[in-house]
Design a protein around this motif. Structure first.
Motif, PDB file in Angstrom:
ATOM      1  N   ARG B 211       0.982  -1.133   0.015  1.00 27.22           N
ATOM      2  CA  ARG B 211      -0.040   0.117  -0.012  1.00 27.22           C
ATOM      3  C   ARG B 211       0.738   1.109  -0.073  1.00 27.22           C
ATOM      4  O   ARG B 211       0.834   2.185  -0.775  1.00 27.22           O
ATOM      5  CB  ARG B 211      -1.029  -0.008   1.374  1.00 27.22           C
ATOM      6  CG  ARG B 211      -2.069  -1.209   1.360  1.00 27.22           C
ATOM      7  CD  ARG B 211      -3.424  -0.703   0.305  1.00 27.22           C
ATOM      8  NE  ARG B 211      -4.262  -1.454   0.631  1.00 27.22           N
ATOM      9  CZ  ARG B 211      -5.309  -1.153   1.651  1.00 27.22           C
ATOM     10  NH1 ARG B 211      -4.999  -0.366   2.507  1.00 27.22           N
ATOM     11  NH2 ARG B 211      -6.101  -2.057   1.783  1.00 27.22           N
ATOM     12  N   TRP B 212       1.828   1.321   0.867  1.00 23.04           N
ATOM     13  CA  TRP B 212       2.854   2.399   0.907  1.00 23.04           C
ATOM     14  C   TRP B 212       4.159   1.761   1.586  1.00 23.04           C
ATOM     15  O   TRP B 212       4.143   1.102   2.354  1.00 23.04           O
ATOM     16  CB  TRP B 212       2.061   3.737   1.645  1.00 23.04           C
ATOM     17  CG  TRP B 212       1.382   3.745   2.907  1.00 23.04           C
ATOM     18  CD1 TRP B 212       0.268   3.564   2.939  1.00 23.04           C
ATOM     19  CD2 TRP B 212       2.157   3.512   4.111  1.00 23.04           C
ATOM     20  NE1 TRP B 212       0.036   3.366   4.636  1.00 23.04           N
ATOM     21  CE2 TRP B 212       1.265   3.347   5.275  1.00 23.04           C
ATOM     22  CE3 TRP B 212       3.737   3.446   4.544  1.00 23.04           C
ATOM     23  CZ2 TRP B 212       1.735   3.420   6.453  1.00 23.04           C
ATOM     24  CZ3 TRP B 212       3.992   3.503   5.786  1.00 23.04           C
ATOM     25  CH2 TRP B 212       3.051   3.492   6.730  1.00 23.04           C
ATOM     26  N   GLU B 213       4.958   2.650   1.361  1.00 17.57           N
ATOM     27  CA  GLU B 213       6.286   2.427   2.262  1.00 17.57           C
ATOM     28  C   GLU B 213       6.930   3.598   2.371  1.00 17.57           C
ATOM     29  O   GLU B 213       7.056   4.734   1.573  1.00 17.57           O
ATOM     30  CB  GLU B 213       7.216   1.396   1.426  1.00 17.57           C
ATOM     31  CG  GLU B 213       7.812   2.168   0.084  1.00 17.57           C
ATOM     32  CD  GLU B 213       9.073   1.055  -0.352  1.00 17.57           C
ATOM     33  OE1 GLU B 213       8.571   0.270  -1.280  1.00 17.57           O
ATOM     34  OE2 GLU B 213      10.102   1.249  -0.113  1.00 17.57           O
ATOM     35  N   ARG B 214       7.765   3.894   3.543  1.00 18.52           N
ATOM     36  CA  ARG B 214       8.450   5.092   3.694  1.00 18.52           C
ATOM     37  C   ARG B 214       9.903   4.535   4.146  1.00 18.52           C
ATOM     38  O   ARG B 214      10.328   3.630   4.970  1.00 18.52           O
ATOM     39  CB  ARG B 214       7.994   5.512   5.019  1.00 18.52           C
ATOM     40  CG  ARG B 214       6.847   6.408   4.889  1.00 18.52           C
ATOM     41  CD  ARG B 214       6.841   7.472   3.743  1.00 18.52           C
ATOM     42  NE  ARG B 214       6.154   8.410   3.510  1.00 18.52           N
ATOM     43  CZ  ARG B 214       5.683   9.593   4.216  1.00 18.52           C
ATOM     44  NH1 ARG B 214       6.575   9.967   5.005  1.00 18.52           N
ATOM     45  NH2 ARG B 214       4.749  10.042   3.912  1.00 18.52           N
ATOM     46  N   HIS B 232      -5.226   4.151  13.827  1.00 19.24           N
ATOM     47  CA  HIS B 232      -4.526   5.403  12.976  1.00 19.24           C
ATOM     48  C   HIS B 232      -3.129   5.672  13.360  1.00 19.24           C
ATOM     49  O   HIS B 232      -2.413   6.735  12.597  1.00 19.24           O
ATOM     50  CB  HIS B 232      -5.388   6.503  12.800  1.00 19.24           C
ATOM     51  CG  HIS B 232      -5.406   7.161  14.245  1.00 19.24           C
ATOM     52  ND1 HIS B 232      -6.536   6.919  14.987  1.00 19.24           N
ATOM     53  CD2 HIS B 232      -4.625   8.195  14.834  1.00 19.24           C
ATOM     54  CE1 HIS B 232      -6.448   7.361  16.204  1.00 19.24           C
ATOM     55  NE2 HIS B 232      -5.317   8.219  16.045  1.00 19.24           N
ATOM     56  N   ASP B 247       1.652   8.190  11.346  1.00 19.24           N
ATOM     57  CA  ASP B 247       0.383   8.060  10.989  1.00 19.24           C
ATOM     58  C   ASP B 247       0.186   6.767  10.096  1.00 19.24           C
ATOM     59  O   ASP B 247       0.833   6.607   9.031  1.00 19.24           O
ATOM     60  CB  ASP B 247      -0.010   9.426  10.291  1.00 19.24           C
ATOM     61  CG  ASP B 247      -1.369   9.651   9.820  1.00 19.24           C
ATOM     62  OD1 ASP B 247      -2.223   8.648   9.485  1.00 19.24           O
ATOM     63  OD2 ASP B 247      -1.837  10.730   9.628  1.00 19.24           O
ATOM     64  N   ALA B 249      -2.084   6.293   7.863  1.00 21.03           N
ATOM     65  CA  ALA B 249      -2.816   6.541   6.740  1.00 21.03           C
ATOM     66  C   ALA B 249      -1.801   6.657   5.701  1.00 21.03           C
ATOM     67  O   ALA B 249      -1.853   6.318   4.465  1.00 21.03           O
ATOM     68  CB  ALA B 249      -3.569   7.729   6.708  1.00 21.03           C
ATOM     69  N   ASN B 250      -0.713   7.069   5.862  1.00 22.83           N
ATOM     70  CA  ASN B 250       0.342   7.497   4.842  1.00 22.83           C
ATOM     71  C   ASN B 250       1.840   7.310   5.183  1.00 22.83           C
ATOM     72  O   ASN B 250       2.867   7.498   4.414  1.00 22.83           O
ATOM     73  CB  ASN B 250       0.162   8.944   4.336  1.00 22.83           C
ATOM     74  CG  ASN B 250       0.243   9.899   5.521  1.00 22.83           C
ATOM     75  OD1 ASN B 250       0.507   9.710   6.798  1.00 22.83           O
ATOM     76  ND2 ASN B 250      -0.488  10.989   5.393  1.00 22.83           N
ATOM     77  N   GLY B 251       2.146   6.932   6.521  1.00 25.74           N
ATOM     78  CA  GLY B 251       3.340   6.817   7.070  1.00 25.74           C
ATOM     79  C   GLY B 251       4.096   7.977   7.309  1.00 25.74           C
ATOM     80  O   GLY B 251       5.140   8.164   7.938  1.00 25.74           O
ATOM     81  N   ASP B 252       3.364   9.293   7.502  1.00 23.66           N
ATOM     82  CA  ASP B 252       3.927  10.296   8.034  1.00 23.66           C
ATOM     83  C   ASP B 252       4.288  10.401   9.329  1.00 23.66           C
ATOM     84  O   ASP B 252       3.699   9.742  10.227  1.00 23.66           O
ATOM     85  CB  ASP B 252       2.837  11.542   7.935  1.00 23.66           C
ATOM     86  CG  ASP B 252       2.966  11.977   6.414  1.00 23.66           C
ATOM     87  OD1 ASP B 252       3.593  11.580   5.529  1.00 23.66           O
ATOM     88  OD2 ASP B 252       2.205  12.829   6.101  1.00 23.66           O
ATOM     89  N   ARG B 254       4.382  11.758  12.902  1.00 22.91           N
ATOM     90  CA  ARG B 254       3.389  12.789  13.746  1.00 22.91           C
ATOM     91  C   ARG B 254       4.498  13.479  14.702  1.00 22.91           C
ATOM     92  O   ARG B 254       4.398  14.630  15.026  1.00 22.91           O
ATOM     93  CB  ARG B 254       2.439  12.284  14.220  1.00 22.91           C
ATOM     94  CG  ARG B 254       1.174  11.926  13.430  1.00 22.91           C
ATOM     95  CD  ARG B 254      -0.013  11.811  14.355  1.00 22.91           C
ATOM     96  NE  ARG B 254      -1.036  11.126  13.699  1.00 22.91           N
ATOM     97  CZ  ARG B 254      -2.338  10.948  14.004  1.00 22.91           C
ATOM     98  NH1 ARG B 254      -2.331  11.143  15.214  1.00 22.91           N
ATOM     99  NH2 ARG B 254      -3.238  10.594  13.335  1.00 22.91           N
TER     100      ARG B 254
END
Lengths: 302, 382
Positions: B211-214, B232, B247, B249-252, B254
């Motif tokens: 889905r996403w990676e950081r 979340h 986060d 939802a997107n890997g940010d 916080r």
């Protein structure tokens, strides 16, 4: 319970962070922010302040932790570190945490007056390193500094954790480790009988200290500190942090035949500086980070 | 430490009442003198092991037919389930896991999972009936059980297994020559995993699709323990001595908290995250902001007789209490709200884990592999 102590050196840094932030954001008043430099000006005269303002605009600035100001304002923006600042650090008590100024103990190349003949009072002296035999440099200018002698002495706590500065580093047990590494670090009877049991024994390297294997017992649950297994020859030779770097690239703690380059030996004999600094002090003190950055920038004396 | 050893010698087995012994001494750091509480051994079980992995508390709703909470243990030889109210174990099975069970046994959907580095094994929780075994291709990491699935690293690959059969559902390969050693975590939609390649991957729970990676290798180098704070928010420990609120939802990121030395493990419960670092502090953080709610000095490394030994055992909690077992075999009980040390309990040699049943009872692993149920009596008021 100990509430946050505002007088502690670590927590004094947010104050400095605030000052730095005020100093910089003072230049980011609404009037100035409204006058965004045009593209040509930016290309003609790149400015760290302009970059900073742009990053503030873009919401890229988050200050987290005690050393955030130094990270965000200096290290991440590759600000050149002047030697003047390094000279000041060397002359300032508590510059890197609790302790006397560095030049108290290291102020001359004369080993009769200065420990290890190390002169930290001049740039040339810092670059020259310890002059008393065996002489050795503290770092290689322009190279990563964290694993160099100076980086290690500023950051690494001596093991076992909490061992007192006065504990003799040439104790019989330490010499057994030294001799084993010197002889090639083989999985032989000497290792099995004289060395490996030391790691499993309380008080083996210092009075009142737990066995190494209490904290470094293998990669299991609870997690072993630094994913290091000191219960077996294979674990010791594999090294630390193998999770991250892969089995072939783990941080080797034993370099056969080279005890001085082996993290295992280094951690048993090298005290963190300044002398007596407790492990409670942040090992990534902002001034330590600045010192290491100065080295990585070439340890320029200008 | 010498002081502690004198205590232990005087205690014999150690699980006997102790009161007030340190009260006359001065507390070098001017903090309140810690109160010494008495322990009572309520029950002990022979497990057939010399060493135990951390024990799991099995809640009543998972424990099944016997309708009572249980304690699931495993060691180098056996895996078993005990009822805290009964002297005899409900069942004990030789697990035959090569190298022993080195990870805490886990339960979900009426199944108990025992794990060694070479082999996973599943048993029916109700009666210990063996269900399946699965060898690792390279090396198992710490497993995560979620509903009917097992998510676990095998070398650099993350596998999703069917908990009922051990069959492979999907496989996700991270970077070669790194290990997925720490446990992934699973939400209703995602599986999060932080291998040694410096990335945080969010995978579709059902398919394993990315889905996403950081990639924040430059910052955290790699991630250690992951804990879900909510659907979340992920609380992740980094190699570089920081704790991150991330986060989902997107890997940010916080927030980031810098501990000043390494963070081996952390404990997340309610709206707080708790950790110990060798700087000698236990920190309690707000999971939404990362702000320090309180910190408690465990040692100043100045040789005070009240200094704690280092913490290897993971922090644990029950109700309003935080439990910290140090390497000197002293159990410290702190108030989760304010961080004050309510009592400390000297013990005989125990293994590095504590499993609370409630605020007054804990399960401990005896030094010789017994499982102990211990009551913690409130110390007398100062």
């Amino acid at each position: 319970m100990q509430p946050n102590d505002p007088a502690s050196s670590a927590l004094a840094w947010p104050g400095l962070a605030t000052l730095l932030l005020v100093a910089v954001t003072g230049l980011t008043s609404p009037a100035i922010l409204a006058d965004k430099p045009d593209q040509d000006d930016q290309q003609a005269s790149p400015s760290v302040n302009t970059d900073w303002i742009e990053d503030l605009r873009a919401g890229k600035i988050t200050l987290a932790g005690d050393d955030a100001a130094v990270d965000m304002l200096i290290l991440e923006r590759h600000i050149p570190i002047p030697y003047d600042y390094i000279a000041t650090l060397m002359r300032t008590p508590n510059a890197f945490g609790q302790g006397v100024a560095s030049i108290i103990c290291h102020s001359s190349k004369d080993p009769a007056k200065s420990y290890r003949g190390l002169d930290l009072s001049t740039c040339e002296g810092i670059r020259a390193g310890a002059t008393e035999p065996p002489a050795r440099r503290l770092f290689e200018p322009g190279q990563p500094a964290i694993k160099g002698v100076l980086g290690r002495r500023m950051r690494n706590n001596r093991m076992p954790l909490g061992v007192h500065f006065s504990t003799h580093p040439k104790a019989e047990s330490v010499m057994a480790v030294l001799n084993w590494i010197n002889a090639g670090a083989k999985n032989d009877d000497y290792f099995k009988d004289q060395v490996l049991p030391l790691f499993r024994t309380d008080n083996a390297f210092a009075p009142g200290s737990p066995a190494c294997t209490h904290c470094h017992m293998s990669n299991q649950e609870p997690p072993s500190f630094h994913e290091l297994d000191m219960t077996s020859y294979e674990g010791i030779m594999l090294g630390a942090d193998s999770v991250a770097k892969g089995v072939d690239k783990a941080t080797k703690i034993v370099i056969p035949g080279q005890p001085l380059d082996s993290g295992l030996y280094q951690h048993l004999v090298e005290d963190r500086m300044p002398p007596g600094i407790p492990p409670t002090d942040d090992r990534d003190h902002p001034n330590t980070l600045i010192l290491l950055r100065w080295i990585e920038q070439g340890a320029n004396c200008q | 430490m010498n002081h502690r050893r004198l205590w232990l010698q005087a205690l014999g087995l150690g699980l006997v009442g102790v009161r007030g012994g340190l009260a006359a001494e001065t507390w070098a750091d001017a903090a309140p003198v810690p109160r010494i509480g008495a322990t009572r051994l309520l029950r002990r079980w022979l497990t057939g092991n010399a060493r135990l992995a951390p024990v799991s508390f099995v809640p009543r709703h998972e424990a099944g037919a016997h309708c009572s909470p249980g304690l699931l243990f495993s060691g180098e030889t056996t895996l078993g389930l005990v009822d805290p109210h009964h002297e005899d174990p409900l069942w004990v099975r030789p697990h035959a896991l090569p190298g022993g069970a080195v990870f805490r046994p886990r339960t979900a959907a009426g199944t108990a999972l025992g794990a060694g580095r070479d082999t996973l094994g599943a048993w029916r929780l109700m009666d210990g009936e063996p269900l399946w075994r699965r060898p690792a291709e390279r090396q198992w990491g710490v497993p995560c059980l979620s509903e009917d699935a097992v998510f676990v690293g095998d070398g650099h690959a993350l596998l999703a297994l069917d908990l009922a059969t051990g069959g492979l559902r999907w496989r996700f390969a991270a970077t070669l020559d790194t290990l997925i050693s720490y446990a992934p975590v699973a939400t209703r939609e995602l599986v999060l995993v932080g291998p040694g390649d410096g990335r945080l991957y969010a995978l579709d729970r059902d398919t394993g699709q990315l889905r996403w990676e950081r990639n924040r290798q430059d910052d955290w180098k790699y991630l250690r323990q992951l804990h879900l704070a909510s659907d979340h928010l992920l609380i992740a420990g980094g190699y570089t001595e920081k704790l991150y609120g991330i986060d989902l939802a997107n890997g940010d990121t916080r927030w980031t908290f810098s501990a000043g030395n390494f963070i081996n493990s952390h404990h997340v419960v309610g709206d707080g995250a708790y950790l110990w670092s060798p700087t000698g502090w236990i920190y309690a953080l707000d999971i939404e902001t990362g702000e320090v709610r309180w910190r408690h000095l465990t040692t100043g490394y100045r040789g005070s007789p009240h200094d704690w030994d280092p913490l290897v055992a993971e922090l644990a909690s029950s109700e309003d209490r935080l439990f910290a077992l140090d390497l000197g075999h002293i159990l410290h009980v702190l108030a989760m709200a304010g961080g004050e040390e309510l009592a400390r309990y000297p013990l005989a040699a125990v293994q590095p884990f504590v499993t609370p049943l409630d605020r007054r009872q804990v399960a401990l692993g005896g030094g010789t592999g017994e499982l102990w149920l211990v009551a913690l009596d409130e110390p007398a008021s100062a």
